[in-house]
Motif scaffolding. Structure first.
Motif, PDB file in Angstrom:
ATOM      1  N   GLY A 176       1.140   9.610 -13.008  1.00 17.36           N
ATOM      2  CA  GLY A 176       1.662  10.805 -12.625  1.00 17.36           C
ATOM      3  C   GLY A 176       0.705  11.774 -11.947  1.00 17.36           C
ATOM      4  N   GLU A 177      -0.411  11.889 -12.405  1.00 20.78           N
ATOM      5  CA  GLU A 177      -1.388  12.858 -11.478  1.00 20.78           C
ATOM      6  C   GLU A 177      -1.857  12.109 -10.303  1.00 20.78           C
ATOM      7  OE1 GLU A 177      -4.653  13.004 -14.303  1.00 20.78           O
ATOM      8  OE2 GLU A 177      -3.854  14.016 -15.774  1.00 20.78           O
ATOM      9  N   TYR A 178      -2.038  10.983 -10.106  1.00 21.66           N
ATOM     10  CA  TYR A 178      -2.339  10.362  -9.078  1.00 21.66           C
ATOM     11  C   TYR A 178      -1.011  10.453  -7.948  1.00 21.66           C
ATOM     12  CZ  TYR A 178      -6.365   7.846 -10.506  1.00 21.66           C
ATOM     13  OH  TYR A 178      -7.556   7.380 -11.101  1.00 21.66           O
ATOM     14  N   ASN A 179       0.031  10.387  -8.505  1.00 20.18           N
ATOM     15  CA  ASN A 179       1.204  10.766  -7.559  1.00 20.18           C
ATOM     16  C   ASN A 179       1.276  12.052  -7.176  1.00 20.18           C
ATOM     17  OD1 ASN A 179       2.448   8.074  -7.428  1.00 20.18           O
ATOM     18  ND2 ASN A 179       3.272   8.203  -9.412  1.00 20.18           N
ATOM     19  N   ALA A 180       1.103  13.011  -7.963  1.00 20.18           N
ATOM     20  CA  ALA A 180       0.850  14.551  -7.596  1.00 20.18           C
ATOM     21  C   ALA A 180      -0.102  14.782  -6.671  1.00 20.18           C
ATOM     22  CB  ALA A 180       0.761  15.148  -8.943  1.00 20.18           C
ATOM     23  N   LYS A 181      -1.232  14.212  -7.101  1.00 25.08           N
ATOM     24  CA  LYS A 181      -2.353  14.449  -5.839  1.00 25.08           C
ATOM     25  C   LYS A 181      -2.040  13.822  -4.660  1.00 25.08           C
ATOM     26  CE  LYS A 181      -6.163  14.603  -9.093  1.00 25.08           C
ATOM     27  NZ  LYS A 181      -7.555  14.045  -9.784  1.00 25.08           N
ATOM     28  N   ILE A 182      -1.680  12.609  -4.659  1.00 25.41           N
ATOM     29  CA  ILE A 182      -1.142  11.717  -3.200  1.00 25.41           C
ATOM     30  C   ILE A 182      -0.190  12.704  -2.409  1.00 25.41           C
ATOM     31  CG2 ILE A 182       0.050   9.899  -2.225  1.00 25.41           C
ATOM     32  CD1 ILE A 182      -1.408   8.166  -4.574  1.00 25.41           C
ATOM     33  N   LYS A 183       1.000  13.163  -3.122  1.00 20.17           N
ATOM     34  CA  LYS A 183       2.090  13.965  -2.587  1.00 20.17           C
ATOM     35  C   LYS A 183       1.486  15.220  -1.868  1.00 20.17           C
ATOM     36  CE  LYS A 183       6.480  15.919  -3.260  1.00 20.17           C
ATOM     37  NZ  LYS A 183       7.775  16.160  -4.468  1.00 20.17           N
ATOM     38  N   ASP A 184       0.434  15.716  -2.671  1.00 14.25           N
ATOM     39  CA  ASP A 184      -0.366  16.953  -2.384  1.00 14.25           C
ATOM     40  C   ASP A 184      -0.956  16.743  -0.938  1.00 14.25           C
ATOM     41  OD1 ASP A 184      -1.045  19.844  -2.431  1.00 14.25           O
ATOM     42  OD2 ASP A 184      -2.927  18.766  -2.766  1.00 14.25           O
ATOM     43  N   LEU A 185      -1.835  15.663  -1.022  1.00 11.60           N
ATOM     44  CA  LEU A 185      -2.549  15.308   0.211  1.00 11.60           C
ATOM     45  C   LEU A 185      -1.677  14.973   1.345  1.00 11.60           C
ATOM     46  CD1 LEU A 185      -5.464  13.171  -1.349  1.00 11.60           C
ATOM     47  CD2 LEU A 185      -5.584  15.766  -0.583  1.00 11.60           C
ATOM     48  N   GLU A 186      -0.592  14.246   1.170  1.00 10.23           N
ATOM     49  CA  GLU A 186       0.089  13.982   2.020  1.00 10.23           C
ATOM     50  C   GLU A 186       0.814  15.246   2.967  1.00 10.23           C
ATOM     51  OE1 GLU A 186       3.289  11.488   0.353  1.00 10.23           O
ATOM     52  OE2 GLU A 186       1.878   9.693   0.807  1.00 10.23           O
ATOM     53  N   SER A 187       1.103  16.242   2.243  1.00 13.85           N
ATOM     54  CA  SER A 187       1.327  17.526   2.792  1.00 13.85           C
ATOM     55  C   SER A 187       0.511  18.048   3.433  1.00 13.85           C
ATOM     56  CB  SER A 187       1.976  18.396   1.745  1.00 13.85           C
ATOM     57  OG  SER A 187       1.088  18.744   0.794  1.00 13.85           O
ATOM     58  N   LYS A 188      -0.868  18.102   3.042  1.00 11.28           N
ATOM     59  CA  LYS A 188      -1.860  18.534   3.588  1.00 11.28           C
ATOM     60  C   LYS A 188      -2.231  17.759   5.127  1.00 11.28           C
ATOM     61  CE  LYS A 188      -3.965  20.840  -0.291  1.00 11.28           C
ATOM     62  NZ  LYS A 188      -5.347  20.604  -1.223  1.00 11.28           N
ATOM     63  N   ALA A 189      -2.057  16.531   4.963  1.00  9.63           N
ATOM     64  CA  ALA A 189      -2.277  15.643   6.263  1.00  9.63           C
ATOM     65  C   ALA A 189      -1.267  15.974   7.245  1.00  9.63           C
ATOM     66  CB  ALA A 189      -2.330  14.116   5.907  1.00  9.63           C
ATOM     67  N   LEU A 190      -0.052  16.160   6.811  1.00 10.45           N
ATOM     68  CA  LEU A 190       1.148  16.568   7.837  1.00 10.45           C
ATOM     69  C   LEU A 190       0.687  17.857   8.602  1.00 10.45           C
ATOM     70  CD1 LEU A 190       4.263  15.514   5.899  1.00 10.45           C
ATOM     71  CD2 LEU A 190       3.124  14.578   8.080  1.00 10.45           C
ATOM     72  N   ALA A 207      -8.628   9.798   1.863  1.00  9.55           N
ATOM     73  CA  ALA A 207      -8.709  10.061   0.456  1.00  9.55           C
ATOM     74  C   ALA A 207      -7.386   9.660  -0.411  1.00  9.55           C
ATOM     75  CB  ALA A 207      -8.754  11.743   0.339  1.00  9.55           C
ATOM     76  N   ILE A 208      -6.215   9.760   0.742  1.00  9.89           N
ATOM     77  CA  ILE A 208      -4.893   9.057   0.140  1.00  9.89           C
ATOM     78  C   ILE A 208      -4.874   7.661   0.021  1.00  9.89           C
ATOM     79  CG2 ILE A 208      -2.786   8.903   0.779  1.00  9.89           C
ATOM     80  CD1 ILE A 208      -2.576  11.348   2.257  1.00  9.89           C
ATOM     81  N   SER A 209      -5.845   7.042   0.624  1.00  7.22           N
ATOM     82  CA  SER A 209      -5.895   5.701   0.698  1.00  7.22           C
ATOM     83  C   SER A 209      -6.723   5.013  -0.810  1.00  7.22           C
ATOM     84  CB  SER A 209      -6.554   4.937   1.874  1.00  7.22           C
ATOM     85  OG  SER A 209      -6.727   3.441   1.551  1.00  7.22           O
ATOM     86  N   THR A 210      -7.753   6.035  -0.956  1.00  8.06           N
ATOM     87  CA  THR A 210      -8.490   5.709  -2.209  1.00  8.06           C
ATOM     88  C   THR A 210      -7.642   5.819  -3.340  1.00  8.06           C
ATOM     89  OG1 THR A 210     -10.410   6.350  -1.124  1.00  8.06           O
ATOM     90  CG2 THR A 210     -10.547   6.302  -3.435  1.00  8.06           C
ATOM     91  N   ASP A 233      -6.243   3.541  -6.418  1.00 11.67           N
ATOM     92  CA  ASP A 233      -6.494   3.695  -7.872  1.00 11.67           C
ATOM     93  C   ASP A 233      -5.175   3.760  -8.540  1.00 11.67           C
ATOM     94  OD1 ASP A 233      -9.100   3.967  -7.428  1.00 11.67           O
ATOM     95  OD2 ASP A 233      -9.419   6.343  -7.405  1.00 11.67           O
ATOM     96  N   LEU A 234      -4.269   4.286  -7.865  1.00 17.06           N
ATOM     97  CA  LEU A 234      -3.027   4.518  -8.375  1.00 17.06           C
ATOM     98  C   LEU A 234      -2.334   3.019  -8.970  1.00 17.06           C
ATOM     99  CD1 LEU A 234      -0.102   5.912  -9.125  1.00 17.06           C
ATOM    100  CD2 LEU A 234       0.420   5.844  -6.758  1.00 17.06           C
ATOM    101  N   ASP A 235      -2.465   2.092  -7.840  1.00 21.50           N
ATOM    102  CA  ASP A 235      -2.052   0.660  -8.162  1.00 21.50           C
ATOM    103  C   ASP A 235      -2.742   0.053  -9.452  1.00 21.50           C
ATOM    104  OD1 ASP A 235      -0.457   0.902  -5.768  1.00 21.50           O
ATOM    105  OD2 ASP A 235      -1.907  -0.161  -4.552  1.00 21.50           O
ATOM    106  N   VAL A 236      -3.794   0.485  -9.581  1.00 22.31           N
ATOM    107  CA  VAL A 236      -4.680  -0.327 -10.692  1.00 22.31           C
ATOM    108  C   VAL A 236      -4.052   0.324 -11.968  1.00 22.31           C
ATOM    109  CG1 VAL A 236      -6.905  -0.424 -11.770  1.00 22.31           C
ATOM    110  CG2 VAL A 236      -6.669  -0.596  -9.431  1.00 22.31           C
TER     111      VAL A 236
END
Length: 232
Positions: free
Chosen positions: A66-80, A97-100, A104-107
């Motif tokens: 859940g934390e990874y998903n939240a961080k990825i979502k936040d970074l996606e909005s910043k990338a946009l 950073a999103i890729s990394t 980690d999320l997949d693992v």
């Protein structure tokens, strides 16, 4: 560690179940079954503790997902936002950073899924084991009850047989006692007859009974005596 616990658990259960049919025949079977049930309960308790550990790990892993998903979502909005600000260089850095984080999320997601599946399987196995132990304990209780009833029946049969034997002996003793008493009574009667004959009392008795010699003690004799007294 987990494999050895489950191996011990199901080995104990199989061994215990195979003894149920022999509980009455083998005097030690009930004791063996009680020990095997205690061993199975101990193994089951260990399995429950391991399940709690696995469930805790699953929860922590799911929280990290859940934390990874939240961080990825936040970074996606910043990338946009960086793209909209024509800062592709910054957007690319955010994308890296999103890729990394995605890797980690997949693992973490895979690990969380494994923990969840393992916890579900353990929970099902524990429920099955609990049901088998409960069934085995019920069978042992019934075997104990049958054993107690059969012991009582055997004791009652032995006691009844002994009582019947003693009763027969007592009846025989009573018969012999009565026979001796009858013999003694007959002997006493014979002795009385011989004594009366030797003193002449026997002859007087026979004459009175035949009505030849008047019986002074009879009612008729007493009445005649009283009439004579009244006439005087």
């Amino acid at each position: 560690m987990t494999q050895s616990i489950w191996s011990k658990l199901f080995t104990a259960l199989r061994g215990g179940a195979s003894e149920v049919g022999e509980a009455i025949v083998d005097q030690q079977a009930l004791r063996i079954l009680d020990q095997e049930i205690r061993d199975a309960d101990s193994a089951l308790a260990n399995a429950r503790r391991e399940l709690v550990t696995i469930m805790a790990k699953h929860k922590l892993s799911a929280d990290r997902v859940g934390e990874y998903n939240a961080k990825i979502k936040d970074l996606e909005s910043k990338a946009l936002a960086a793209i909209q600000a024509n800062r592709e260089d910054l957007a690319l850095e955010v994308a890296e950073a999103i890729s990394t984080l995605t890797n980690d999320l997949d693992v973490e997601q895979k690990q969380a899924t494994e923990f969840g599946t393992y916890a579900d399987n353990m929970r099902k196995d524990i429920n099955k084991a609990e049901a088998r132990i409960k069934s085995l304990r019920q069978q042992v209780d019934m075997a104990k009850a049958r054993e107690s009833v059969q012991k009582a029946q055997v004791s009652a049969s032995i006691a009844s047989g002994g009582a019947n034997g003693k009763l027969e002996t007592a009846v025989g003793t009573l018969n012999r006692l009565q026979a001796r008493q009858q013999q003694r009574a007959a002997e006493l009667n014979a002795q009385d007859e011989l004594a009366e004959a030797s003193t002449g009392n026997d002859l007087d008795r026979k004459l009175r009974e035949a009505g030849i010699t008047p019986d002074a003690g009879s009612a008729n004799a007493i009445l005649e005596r009283l009439k004579k007294q009244s006439a005087e």
